[in-house]
Design a protein around this motif. Structure first.
Motif, mmCIF file in Angstrom:
data_model
loop_
_atom_site.group_PDB
_atom_site.id
_atom_site.type_symbol
_atom_site.label_atom_id
_atom_site.label_comp_id
_atom_site.label_asym_id
_atom_site.label_seq_id
_atom_site.Cartn_x
_atom_site.Cartn_y
_atom_site.Cartn_z
ATOM 1 N N LYS A 131 0.783 -1.135 -0.020
ATOM 2 C CA LYS A 131 -0.035 -0.025 0.116
ATOM 3 C C LYS A 131 0.761 1.307 0.095
ATOM 4 C CE LYS A 131 -3.635 -2.325 2.662
ATOM 5 N NZ LYS A 131 -4.545 -2.457 3.957
ATOM 6 N N ASN A 132 2.221 0.987 0.414
ATOM 7 C CA ASN A 132 2.941 2.337 0.620
ATOM 8 C C ASN A 132 4.106 2.165 -0.561
ATOM 9 O OD1 ASN A 132 2.162 1.734 3.772
ATOM 10 N ND2 ASN A 132 1.700 3.714 2.938
ATOM 11 N N LYS A 133 4.109 1.566 -1.330
ATOM 12 C CA LYS A 133 5.201 1.318 -2.269
ATOM 13 C C LYS A 133 5.729 2.389 -3.079
ATOM 14 C CE LYS A 133 2.441 -0.893 -6.027
ATOM 15 N NZ LYS A 133 2.550 0.444 -7.045
ATOM 16 N N ASP A 134 4.585 3.308 -3.116
ATOM 17 C CA ASP A 134 4.765 4.508 -3.849
ATOM 18 C C ASP A 134 5.036 5.786 -3.065
ATOM 19 O OD1 ASP A 134 3.985 3.277 -6.437
ATOM 20 O OD2 ASP A 134 2.086 3.352 -6.107
ATOM 21 N N SER A 135 5.474 5.565 -1.901
ATOM 22 C CA SER A 135 5.842 6.531 -0.984
ATOM 23 C C SER A 135 7.299 7.185 -1.519
ATOM 24 C CB SER A 135 6.048 6.275 0.400
ATOM 25 O OG SER A 135 6.674 5.212 0.583
ATOM 26 N N SER A 136 7.956 6.493 -1.981
ATOM 27 C CA SER A 136 9.349 7.148 -2.475
ATOM 28 C C SER A 136 9.744 6.291 -3.673
ATOM 29 C CB SER A 136 10.249 7.195 -1.413
ATOM 30 O OG SER A 136 10.794 5.521 -1.066
ATOM 31 N N GLU A 137 10.788 6.673 -4.292
ATOM 32 C CA GLU A 137 11.469 6.011 -5.395
ATOM 33 C C GLU A 137 12.146 4.935 -4.734
ATOM 34 O OE1 GLU A 137 12.118 4.648 -9.028
ATOM 35 O OE2 GLU A 137 10.871 6.397 -8.515
ATOM 36 N N ALA A 138 12.746 5.081 -3.662
ATOM 37 C CA ALA A 138 13.459 3.960 -2.986
ATOM 38 C C ALA A 138 12.477 2.728 -2.578
ATOM 39 C CB ALA A 138 14.334 4.546 -1.923
ATOM 40 N N ALA A 139 11.328 3.439 -1.979
ATOM 41 C CA ALA A 139 10.500 2.117 -1.846
ATOM 42 C C ALA A 139 9.650 1.533 -3.079
ATOM 43 C CB ALA A 139 9.094 3.016 -1.091
ATOM 44 N N ARG A 140 9.624 2.055 -3.994
ATOM 45 C CA ARG A 140 9.114 1.335 -5.357
ATOM 46 C C ARG A 140 10.302 0.124 -5.661
ATOM 47 N NH1 ARG A 140 6.914 6.497 -6.229
ATOM 48 N NH2 ARG A 140 8.685 7.076 -7.330
ATOM 49 N N THR A 141 11.607 0.771 -5.580
ATOM 50 C CA THR A 141 12.849 -0.061 -6.206
ATOM 51 C C THR A 141 13.046 -1.206 -5.112
ATOM 52 O OG1 THR A 141 13.745 1.768 -7.117
ATOM 53 C CG2 THR A 141 15.407 -0.251 -6.646
ATOM 54 N N ASN A 142 12.697 -0.785 -3.712
ATOM 55 C CA ASN A 142 13.301 -1.884 -2.921
ATOM 56 C C ASN A 142 11.969 -3.182 -2.543
ATOM 57 O OD1 ASN A 142 15.816 -1.035 -2.180
ATOM 58 N ND2 ASN A 142 14.911 0.600 -0.673
ATOM 59 N N LEU A 143 10.954 -2.410 -2.648
ATOM 60 C CA LEU A 143 9.802 -3.668 -2.295
ATOM 61 C C LEU A 143 9.969 -5.068 -3.005
ATOM 62 C CD1 LEU A 143 7.125 -4.126 -0.786
ATOM 63 C CD2 LEU A 143 5.957 -3.274 -2.938
ATOM 64 N N ALA A 144 10.398 -4.929 -4.284
ATOM 65 C CA ALA A 144 10.574 -6.289 -4.972
ATOM 66 C C ALA A 144 11.597 -6.920 -4.690
ATOM 67 C CB ALA A 144 10.678 -5.847 -6.522
ATOM 68 N N ASP A 145 12.618 -6.284 -3.809
ATOM 69 C CA ASP A 145 13.866 -7.041 -3.294
ATOM 70 C C ASP A 145 13.817 -7.580 -1.989
ATOM 71 O OD1 ASP A 145 15.114 -6.899 -5.831
ATOM 72 O OD2 ASP A 145 15.644 -4.638 -5.541
#
Length: 224
Positions: A181-195
């Motif tokens: 739900k919060n993956k779009d809170s930052s560019e880092a979050a979008r990148t890190n979630l998948a890893d």
């Protein structure tokens, strides 16, 4: 909230040196320090505006205490800093010399040990240690999303290094279901979630099996 406070035990905090990571506006940090009589409580938050709000909260609670029939067993104060209005200096707290309660409060406030500071715990050096208790309520998800597995692992090792022998780490992790739900809170979050491989349900094993904590106790979750 009252329920959240019920999950905290007085013996963890009374006359103890405490650190609260991610104190937000300071409401809960201030209440814990005042209700349980911490010897020292430092609240940290990455957001300077929230730190300023936390200082206002502690000041408001102190002002309210003057209206109570008697002054409680523990006092709260705030640390001066950039933009501070001077209330961080206890001796400048106004009180009438004829007001016994006011004079008593000033005496207690001068010895109070509740402070707030802007600090990114995941990245900034922390210049203290020897804590009896370190708490982290509903913050681990944000550190995890922004710094990934390695960043959160480093935070857990850092917490362990800042605790004195026999110290206590109180962690309230957010559930994995809330991460997306919060993956779009930052560019880092979008990148890190998948890893992210170390999901919250694996935190206990990592803390006890790798970091070095002796044991873990589940406390339950506060109602909302």
């Amino acid at each position: 909230t009252p329920n959240a406070l019920n999950l905290r035990r007085e013996e963890w905090f009374h006359e103890k040196k405490c650190l609260d990571i991610g104190c937000n506006d300071g409401s809960l940090t201030t209440e814990v320090a005042r209700r349980f009589g911490c010897r020292y409580m430092l609240g940290l938050d990455i957001d300077a505006a929230l730190v300023a709000a936390a200082r206002r909260v502690s000041r408001a609670r102190a002002e309210a205490a003057l209206q109570e029939p008697s002054i409680g067993s523990s006092a709260v104060g705030e640390r001066g800093g950039e933009g501070d209005d001077g209330w961080g200096e206890p001796s400048r707290r106004p009180a009438s010399a004829d007001d016994d309660r006011g004079a008593a409060w000033v005496s207690r406030f001068r010895d109070s040990r509740l402070f707030f500071r802007r600090e990114d715990f995941a990245q900034d050096a922390h210049n203290d240690g020897g804590y009896d208790v370190i708490s982290c309520f509903s913050v681990s998800k944000w550190m995890h999303l922004n710094h990934g597995d390695e960043g959160l692992r480093a935070v857990f090792f850092k917490v362990h290094s800042l605790l004195k022998a026999g110290g206590c780490f109180i962690l309230e992790p957010q559930p994995w279901s809330s991460y997306r739900k919060n993956k779009d809170s930052s560019e880092a979050a979008r990148t890190n979630l998948a890893d992210i491989a170390m999901r919250p349900e694996a935190f206990v094993d990592f803390l006890t099996g790798t970091v070095g904590f002796a044991r873990c106790e589940a406390l339950g979750a506060p109602s909302t």
